[in-house]
Design an enzyme around this catalytic site. Structure first.
Site, PDB file in Angstrom:
ATOM      1  N   ASP A   1      36.330  78.119  79.220  1.00 59.20           N
ATOM      2  CA  ASP A   1      37.740  77.971  78.825  1.00 59.20           C
ATOM      3  C   ASP A   1      38.009  76.492  78.540  1.00 59.20           C
ATOM      4  O   ASP A   1      38.027  75.664  79.446  1.00 59.20           O
ATOM      5  CB  ASP A   1      38.643  78.479  79.949  1.00 59.20           C
ATOM      6  CG  ASP A   1      40.125  78.487  79.576  1.00 59.20           C
ATOM      7  OD1 ASP A   1      40.488  77.897  78.540  1.00 59.20           O
ATOM      8  OD2 ASP A   1      40.914  79.078  80.334  1.00 59.20           O
TER       9      ASP A   1
ATOM     10  N   HIS B   1      38.994  81.127  76.863  1.00 62.66           N
ATOM     11  CA  HIS B   1      40.255  81.405  77.558  1.00 62.66           C
ATOM     12  C   HIS B   1      40.522  82.902  77.658  1.00 62.66           C
ATOM     13  O   HIS B   1      41.155  83.364  78.605  1.00 62.66           O
ATOM     14  CB  HIS B   1      41.398  80.710  76.815  1.00 62.66           C
ATOM     15  CG  HIS B   1      42.712  80.802  77.510  1.00 62.66           C
ATOM     16  ND1 HIS B   1      42.932  80.249  78.755  1.00 62.66           N
ATOM     17  CD2 HIS B   1      43.889  81.391  77.148  1.00 62.66           C
ATOM     18  CE1 HIS B   1      44.183  80.479  79.123  1.00 62.66           C
ATOM     19  NE2 HIS B   1      44.780  81.175  78.179  1.00 62.66           N
TER      20      HIS B   1
ATOM     21  N   SER C   1      46.898  82.968  82.052  1.00 62.80           N
ATOM     22  CA  SER C   1      47.371  81.999  81.063  1.00 62.80           C
ATOM     23  C   SER C   1      48.828  81.610  81.356  1.00 62.80           C
ATOM     24  O   SER C   1      49.114  81.080  82.426  1.00 62.80           O
ATOM     25  CB  SER C   1      47.213  82.580  79.658  1.00 62.80           C
ATOM     26  OG  SER C   1      47.417  81.590  78.670  1.00 62.80           O
TER      27      SER C   1
END
Length: 384
Positions: A320, A353, A157
């Site tokens: 995601d 995610h 991320s």
């Protein structure tokens, strides 16, 4: 009850900090001095200091990536399943470092830090920071630790953004990078969600334009802001599996304020979050996410990625929708056109995610093999 430490745990660890009495020039043009970074390390440097891996954390993460601070700590570090003896980031083989990013509230310089010019917390007088600024601060730490090169920079991320920036800004330092569930620039949808989170905080009367009292933080606004962000970390499939349409057992079905289980879950996470994170730091890091663009300071994305000199291993996850695989694949296509050494895997997962935290077993064999190859190629290049 705390979880019992396993033989593969790094055991009890201590968060360290170092303060650099130097001016760090930020992308905004502002100068920041001094700069403190909190960090943890696991394993040992080898004789030629060539086995170091830098782990970079996500939005509201911290330096505590593995082990426990005390025997009664309820949970280990946030990537404990990845770091330790015999684990993917094997501390019998590698020296792993994780530092808290600039702008955070977890030991590194940020809006909760004391402004030496005023003797009071910076609050909103703290300068806006970008991902590139975080990496420049980390470079100070790596130099302080006397590490000439990094075997790899690995992060998910926001950590993936840092890994990518390391390869662009300091192509001579990392011998590889592993960006996981990342992007080359924030998309409008991600910015919009962060915009809603910001408004949740701005609208809390206790926020007071960032000048809230430490003992009276804007808890309602921060909890709602976190809930907005947390939705983006999940996926429709994972929410259906985890919650379905189940109504809270503690509420009456026709109670107007009764909630579905998914609502209770968001409340729970939001209320837990306000006890461990600062509202202004949340806002500053959200701004850094939104401002991120790998091409920043260059004429084009191609010009930025041309600077990458090391092999890279990329992972994206099918469900995601915050940083979708297409975002990563744009970077991969560009790197391949430039003739770079790049490896990419699109991992099928229902966990959105958060897949890189929830199902690491789906990509860790590929990561372990990649690091082995990088390590062996480095060994071959070292003088006997």
């Amino acid at each position: 009850m705390p979880e019992k430490a396993s033989p593969s745990s790094v055991g009890l660890v201590t968060t360290e900090s170092v303060t650099f009495d130097t001016e760090l020039r930020l992308e905004s043009g502002r100068l920041l001095r001094p700069v403190t970074l909190a960090f943890e390390s696991y394993g040992h440097l080898n004789n030629d200091r060539s086995n170091a891996i830098l782990v970079t954390h996500a939005w509201t993460g911290d330096a505590h990536a593995a082990g426990r601070h005390s025997e009664d700590e309820r949970k280990p570090g946030w990537w404990d399943n990845m770091i330790g003896p015999g684990k993917p980031l094997d501390t019998d083989r590698y020296f792993v470092v994780c530092s808290n990013v600039l702008g955070s509230c977890k030991g590194s310089t940020g809006p909760t830090s004391i402004n030496p010019a005023t003797g009071s917390p910076y609050a909103l007088s703290f300068p806006v920071v970008m991902i590139q600024d975080m990496v420049r601060a980390q470079k100070l730490l790596i130099d302080y630790l006397n590490i000439p090169s990094l075997l790899s920079v690995i992060g998910g991320s926001m950590g993936a953004m840092q890994a990518l920036s390391w390869a662009i800004l300091y192509p001579e330092t990392p011998r590889s990078i592993v960006p996981i569930a990342g992007t080359g620039r924030a998309a409008p949808m991600a910015i919009a969600l962060n915009g809603l989170a910001r408004q949740a905080l701005y609208n809390d009367p206790l926020w007071k334009k960032g000048n809230y009292k430490p003992d009276a933080p804007p808890e309602s606004g921060l909890a709602l802001a976190r809930a907005v962000g947390h939705i983006s970390f999940l996926s429709a499939a994972s929410m259906k599996i985890k919650f379905g349409r189940r109504f809270s057992a503690r509420d009456g079905l026709f109670d107007f304020f009764g909630k579905f289980e998914v609502e209770r879950y968001l409340d729970y996470n939001g209320n837990n979050f306000v006890r461990r994170f600062d509202a202004n730091s949340f806002l500053y890091l959200a701004k850094a996410l939104d401002l991120f663009d790998a091409a920043w300071g260059f004429d084009s994305l191609e010009a930025a990625l041309e600077h990458i000199a090391c092999p890279s291993l990329w992972f994206a996850f099918s469900s995601d929708w915050l940083y979708p695989p297409e975002d990563t694949e744009l970077l991969i296509d560009t790197l391949r056109k430039l003739g770079k050494n790049v490896e990419y895997h699109r991992i099928v997962s229902d966990y959105g995610h958060d897949s890189f935290l929830v199902e690491p077993e789906k990509f860790t064999p590929l990561l372990v093999d990649f690091l082995r190859r990088i390590d062996e190629s480095s060994d071959a290049q070292r003088p006997l």
